[in-house]
Design an enzyme around this catalytic site. Structure first.
Site, PDB file in Angstrom:
ATOM      1  N   LYS A 332      32.754  77.943  23.436  1.00 27.17           N
ATOM      2  CA  LYS A 332      32.156  79.062  23.521  1.00 27.17           C
ATOM      3  C   LYS A 332      31.183  79.867  22.372  1.00 27.17           C
ATOM      4  O   LYS A 332      31.367  79.095  21.354  1.00 27.17           O
ATOM      5  CB  LYS A 332      33.347  80.331  23.729  1.00 27.17           C
ATOM      6  CG  LYS A 332      34.062  80.091  25.219  1.00 27.17           C
ATOM      7  CD  LYS A 332      35.045  81.231  25.173  1.00 27.17           C
ATOM      8  CE  LYS A 332      35.885  81.200  26.424  1.00 27.17           C
ATOM      9  NZ  LYS A 332      35.172  81.275  27.630  1.00 27.17           N
ATOM     10  N   ARG A 406      42.697  76.988  34.949  1.00 30.68           N
ATOM     11  CA  ARG A 406      43.129  76.330  35.972  1.00 30.68           C
ATOM     12  C   ARG A 406      43.956  75.232  35.866  1.00 30.68           C
ATOM     13  O   ARG A 406      44.803  74.848  36.720  1.00 30.68           O
ATOM     14  CB  ARG A 406      41.941  76.033  36.908  1.00 30.68           C
ATOM     15  CG  ARG A 406      40.835  75.349  36.258  1.00 30.68           C
ATOM     16  CD  ARG A 406      39.412  75.205  36.974  1.00 30.68           C
ATOM     17  NE  ARG A 406      38.835  76.522  36.610  1.00 30.68           N
ATOM     18  CZ  ARG A 406      37.367  77.002  37.136  1.00 30.68           C
ATOM     19  NH1 ARG A 406      37.072  75.996  37.759  1.00 30.68           N
ATOM     20  NH2 ARG A 406      36.797  77.772  36.560  1.00 30.68           N
TER      21      ARG A 406
HETATM   22  N1  BES Z   1      39.195  82.651  29.746  1.00 31.16           N
HETATM   23  C1  BES Z   1      37.940  82.370  30.500  1.00 31.16           C
HETATM   24  C2  BES Z   1      37.452  83.375  31.572  1.00 31.16           C
HETATM   25  C3  BES Z   1      36.995  84.791  30.991  1.00 31.16           C
HETATM   26  C4  BES Z   1      35.922  85.109  30.600  1.00 31.16           C
HETATM   27  C5  BES Z   1      38.092  85.683  30.791  1.00 31.16           C
HETATM   28  C6  BES Z   1      35.565  86.234  30.110  1.00 31.16           C
HETATM   29  C7  BES Z   1      37.737  86.871  30.435  1.00 31.16           C
HETATM   30  C8  BES Z   1      36.565  87.503  29.927  1.00 31.16           C
HETATM   31  C9  BES Z   1      37.934  81.021  31.260  1.00 31.16           C
HETATM   32  O1  BES Z   1      38.876  79.974  30.750  1.00 31.16           O
HETATM   33  C10 BES Z   1      36.528  80.520  31.282  1.00 31.16           C
HETATM   34  O2  BES Z   1      36.087  80.315  30.210  1.00 31.16           O
HETATM   35  N2  BES Z   1      35.918  80.313  32.507  1.00 31.16           N
HETATM   36  C11 BES Z   1      34.839  79.756  32.799  1.00 31.16           C
HETATM   37  C12 BES Z   1      34.836  78.719  33.500  1.00 31.16           C
HETATM   38  C13 BES Z   1      33.533  77.767  33.750  1.00 31.16           C
HETATM   39  C14 BES Z   1      33.350  76.862  32.562  1.00 31.16           C
HETATM   40  C15 BES Z   1      33.456  77.144  35.084  1.00 31.16           C
HETATM   41  C16 BES Z   1      33.805  80.743  32.815  1.00 31.16           C
HETATM   42  O3  BES Z   1      34.150  81.866  33.510  1.00 31.16           O
HETATM   43  O4  BES Z   1      32.490  80.800  32.258  1.00 31.16           O
HETATM   44 ZN    ZN Z   2      38.013  79.091  28.994  1.00 26.44          ZN
END
Ligand code: BES
Ligand code: ZN
Ligand code: ZN
Length: 555
Positions: A332, A406
């Site tokens: 990230k 997931r």
């Molecule tokens: N923990 C994050 C989701 C999230 C994002 C929670 C912002 C709270 C605030 C999750 O693990 C994630 O990074 N999801 C990705 C999925 C994508 C790579 C398909 C996302 O939502 O960008």
């Molecule tokens: Zn994530």
């Protein structure tokens, strides 16, 4: 201000009602856990309060004017000021000053609007906070939480000790209003100040709740309402503590310690699996995520079983437990990482709600399951393109290591299925896409089971938490097809909350399953409703409502 551990223990073991009906007690194992052994803390001066004191809450029988409190909260419905009994009583005592002030300020009683007035004389209260509850026709008992929370917040800012809450005159059951007010008091008094060196102002210690004059007053059920409301709110506050806690403190090991402490205090079954045991069970997806982290993963399982009677039904609560989500090798940005200590909010909710469930003793068997790990990049980290097999045997091609929740949940679901529950409810901060779809105040509920979805939505409504159902659009599941494995862990990018839901469904096999994406409401950018900035504890109130009221009524 800091209480001793001895206090913690006595508060923990005393029966709920022993110290009189106005007192609510609940163990706060997290405070003990944090306070006891800060072994590897990098903070040179950890400031830890061991136990947050329970507020003493009672029911006041006299007139409002005689209520000697520092802050008195009174309810008004939108554009119906003069119909509020509390408003009329206080305004009359003040010779019309309250009405005049509100008119000058253009106060209309819209929901969550408040107006505060210092009162030098004429009534016993030091200041009055008028709380808007919105239109009378859309009022639900849970809205009365706002009254308790507003009183506690105004008192907290003024370092005031005693607060009063007048309840609205509505057809709602008095005990439901009293329960909500009590919950609001504890929720509004919450602050996360574990690491503040300078002691924060004390939260209010005593509260009186006042029912409209003339309303039926059954002391016993009012007392039960107060105890239930405060008990549940203190569980919400524990979940908030866990979620607000920095990732260097709230590690998977600490989450497991918390679960063990809960089990000890409340007589729950507990099992904590280390990496080796997870390997034995074939949790290839959970362990893939855990590979890059120095912190050791913990798979946590708490069980509540009704005593002396057969459980009418069994439910598994599963929560995402990523104690820090860096994204892994699909790293990230710095900005995206800022709030990623909150990526275990689902796990915190399913664990913290077990204290209330144990105390409220529903005739339902309840499992709380949390696969806890960090998601970190390293030479050992799992890579985009890697393929792993889940506990259920289903293989997954990982194309983005940031879609880790997931993966850990897939094995948690596989484990949950083995407990043979009648249904599985899962909570996770799963996708940014769900926040885009529903905003920061609403959780997305996805399920193939209409009856389960309807029950959960009803529980959330009663609990005053906003859940909204999203459709599992069938065609979107095609996006998860992989050339090399049974599925891949990301979809096309469109409908991201729904593809994540689709990803999870097969792992629950044929057990009725509901997925709740709480990425939006898990933490608040700024204070709203009964929540301060930071962790909200979303899910605890809905789950407790569901397990202790919705299910027993239905089963
Ligand atoms: N923990 C994050 C989701 C999230 C994002 C929670 C912002 C709270 C605030 C999750 O693990 C994630 O990074 N999801 C990705 C999925 C994508 C790579 C398909 C996302 O939502 O960008
Ligand atoms: Zn994530
Ligand atoms: Zn995540």
């Amino acid at each position: 201000m800091a209480s001793s551990t001895t206090h913690a223990r006595s508060a923990a073991t005393g029966p709920l009602s022993r110290a009189g009906w106005s007192v609510c007690r609940l163990a706060l194992p997290i405070r003990k856990t944090l306070g006891g052994k800060l072994s590897h803390t990098p903070l040179d001066r950890p400031v830890v309060r061991l136990v947050r004191r329970a507020m003493r809450i009672d029911l006041h029988g006299g007139s409002l004017g005689e209520l000697a409190v520092d802050v008195l909260a009174i309810p008004v419905f939108e554009n119906e000021l003069v119909h509020s009994w509390a408003f009329r009583e206080v305004d009359a005592a003040l010779g019309g000053l309250l009405g005049k002030t509100l008119a000058d300020e253009g106060f209309d009683g819209a929901s969550e609007k408040t107006a505060t007035l210092h009162v030098p004389a004429h009534i016993a209260a030091g200041r009055v906070v008028v709380v808007g509850l919105g239109p009378a026709k859309s009022f639900r008992p849970a809205d009365a939480r706002l009254l308790g929370a507003s009183a506690a917040r105004v008192a907290g800012r003024a370092a005031a000790k005693r607060v009063g809450v007048a309840l609205p005159d509505t057809p709602a059951r008095p005990e439901a209003l009293v329960e909500a007010a009590a919950a609001g008091l504890e929720l509004g008094a919450y602050r996360y100040d574990t690491y503040r060196t300078e002691a924060a102002k004390d939260a209010p210690r005593r509260a009186s709740i006042v029912l409209p004059s003339g309303s039926a007053r059954d002391r016993k059920s009012a007392r039960a309402g107060i105890e239930r409301g405060a008990l549940i709110a203190r569980c919400v506050n524990e979940a908030r503590d866990l979620v607000n806690g920095p990732a260097n403190e709230i590690t998977p090991t600490r989450l497991a310690d918390y679960a063990r402490a809960l089990a000890r205090e409340h007589g729950l079954g507990v099992e904590v699996l280390d990496r080796k045991k997870c390997e034995k069970l074939g949790m290839g997806l959970f362990l893939a995520v855990a590979r890059g982290a120095r912190e050791t993963p913990r798979f946590i399982h708490l069980t509540y079983a009704p005593k002396g009677r057969k459980a009418k039904r069994s439910v598994a609560l599963v929560g995402k437990g990523i104690t820090f989500d860096s994204g892994g090798l699909s790293l990230k940005t710095a900005k995206q990482m800022e709030d990623m200590k909150t990526d275990m909010a689902g796990g915190a909710a399913v664990l913290a709600c077990m204290a209330a469930i144990a105390r409220l003793r529903p005739p339902i068997r309840v499992h709380a399951i949390c696969a806890a790990t960090e998601n970190m990049p390293s030479g050992d980290a799992y890579r985009p393109g890697d393929v792993f097999r889940s506990m259920t045997g289903r293989s997954v091609e990982v194309l983005n290591t940031d879609a880790e929740g997931r993966l850990t949940l897939a094995d948690a679901l596989g484990y949950a299925v083995r407990q043979k529950p009648d249904e599985i409810i899962e909570l996770s901060t799963l996708t940014g896409a769900c926040m885009v779809a529903l905003g920061r105040y609403t959780a997305g509920l996805m399920s193939r089971d209409d009856a389960l979805a309807a029950r959960l939505l009803a529980a959330a409504h009663e609990a005053g938490e906003d859940f909204w159902r999203l459709p599992l659009v069938e065609r979107l599941s095609e996006d998860l097809r992989s050339e090399v494995a049974d599925c891949k862990n990301i979809g096309s990018g469109y409908g991201g909350a729904i593809s994540a839901g689709h990803f999870l469904v097969p792992f629950a096999k044929d057990v009725p399953f509901a997925h709740c994406d709480i990425a939006g409401p898990a933490s608040a950018e700024r204070a709203w409703g009964v929540h301060p900035k930071g962790a909200t504890g979303i899910g605890v109130m809905t789950l407790v409502e569901y397990v202790t009221r919705t299910l027993p009524a239905d089963a």
